[in-house]
Motif scaffolding. Structure first.
Motif, mmCIF file in Angstrom:
data_model
loop_
_atom_site.group_PDB
_atom_site.id
_atom_site.type_symbol
_atom_site.label_atom_id
_atom_site.label_comp_id
_atom_site.label_asym_id
_atom_site.label_seq_id
_atom_site.Cartn_x
_atom_site.Cartn_y
_atom_site.Cartn_z
ATOM 1 N N GLN A 101 0.833 -1.198 0.000
ATOM 2 C CA GLN A 101 0.000 0.000 0.000
ATOM 3 C C GLN A 101 0.872 1.253 0.000
ATOM 4 N N SER A 105 1.430 4.217 -2.986
ATOM 5 C CA SER A 105 0.833 5.514 -2.669
ATOM 6 C C SER A 105 1.817 6.523 -2.089
ATOM 7 N N ARG A 188 2.067 1.937 -10.673
ATOM 8 C CA ARG A 188 1.667 3.154 -9.960
ATOM 9 C C ARG A 188 1.690 4.359 -10.905
#
Length: 335
Positions: A101, A105, A188
């Protein structure tokens, strides 16, 4: 005083340690507001946790400034010799999910990637050569974030396959696992709408999707704590033995053995994981699909290792142009 959601991160209720003093505060969301449930130093019993889950309390909230304390508590359980294998496995995967995670991010890829090495070492210590512990880890999480879970699963499978083929060298196993964990890091930089698109990618979208191994390599390129082998796994996990893969179109011995392992793990998990637009295949079905892909896609030795784990075949037809790692999978059983 009403507390802003921006101050918190969420995690699953079942990832909270029970029967020991908590080093962080726990908040629950009730009627749209965050309410303090347990203070630092309090203890959560298994009965109370079960009761929360029974009443559909799936997520709990922890202050972002206490995130490191939360992760440390998970690691302590993993390292505790009195923890059961099921408990250790569950908290290894919860820790992994939090790392992934962050990797997808957090702007600070360097620090998070470096910290991931300790997590992979825990995985290596946990996983056995017969894939049984790997299968245990696969079943321990039901997070909805496919990309996150997929990265963890590929890491676990890569460690198990590497251990079976290349032996017990822990440094090598950590490299395999870290490469698997980071293999899709480049996504990402790809639009989420493209990653989660339920239909077939059009030519322009496919060109963009095929850039993700290069994007991942670029993100890791200047991080000295990440080995060149890990960077190669990230860059090469979609290369094929016959040279038809991407992004560089290299073949056979030009592809790192660990990259070939990650490639098989990547496709196998993509096939056996349920997505919003497709059901999960059984392991037997996935192996049959992979066997019917064009010859030269996989390292034969790596694929054979998975294939020998299955004694039942299913009749399945597959469009040869399909890459199951992107949302283009259309197959059906025959007969």
């Amino acid at each position: 005083m009403k507390m802003s959601l921006d101050r918190f991160f969420t995690t699953r209720a079942q990832s909270i340690p029970v029967g020991r003093a908590l080093p962080f505060d726990i908040f629950l969301k009730i009627s749209g507001e965050l309410i303090l449930f347990k203070r630092t130093g309090d203890t959560l019993t298994q009965q109370r946790l079960d009761n929360l889950i029974k009443h559909s309390v799936i997520e709990i909230y922890i202050l972002k400034e206490q995130r490191d304390l939360y992760l440390k508590s998970l690691k302590e359980i993993v390292k505790d010799p009195d923890s059961s294998d099921e408990l250790r496995g569950r908290f290894i995967k919860e820790t992994a999910f939090n790392h992934i995670q962050d990797l997808f991010s957090n702007k600070d890829v360097s620090t998070i990637a470096k910290e991931s090495t300790g997590l992979i070492e825990d995985m290596v210590d946990f996983i056995s050569t017969d894939l049984s512990a790997a299968n245990t880890l696969m079943k321990l999480s039901t997070h909805d974030y496919y990309t996150y879970n997929h990265s963890i699963n590929v890491s676990v499978y890569s460690i198990a396959i590497c251990k079976s083929i290349l032996g017990e060298d822990k440094k090598l196993l950590v490299t395999a696992g870290l490469g698997g964990l980071l293999h899709d890091l480049g996504k990402r930089k790809v639009d989420l709408k493209l990653i989660n698109k339920p239909g077939k990618l059009d030519p322009e979208e496919w060109i963009e999707m095929k850039k993700h191994p290069g994007y991942g390599f670029e993100l890791l390129q200047d991080i000295p704590t990440i080995s060149n082998e890990v960077k190669r796994i990230v860059h090469e996990h979609h290369e094929h033995m016959d040279g038809t893969g991407y992004p560089a179109g290299i073949s056979e011995q030009q592809i790192l053995k660990l990259s070939r392992i990650a490639s098989v793990a990547d496709v196998f998990d993509a096939l056996t994981t349920k997505r919003s637009y497709k059901d999960a295949c059984s392991a037997q079905e996935a192996l049959e699909i992979m066997a019917k892909m064009p010859e030269g896609k996989f390292d034969p030795e790596v694929f054979k290792l998975l294939e020998t784990r299955t004694d039942k075949k299913n009749d399945i037809t597959l469009d040869k142009s399909v890459d199951p790692c992107v949302p283009q999978l259309h197959f059906k059983k025959t007969g």
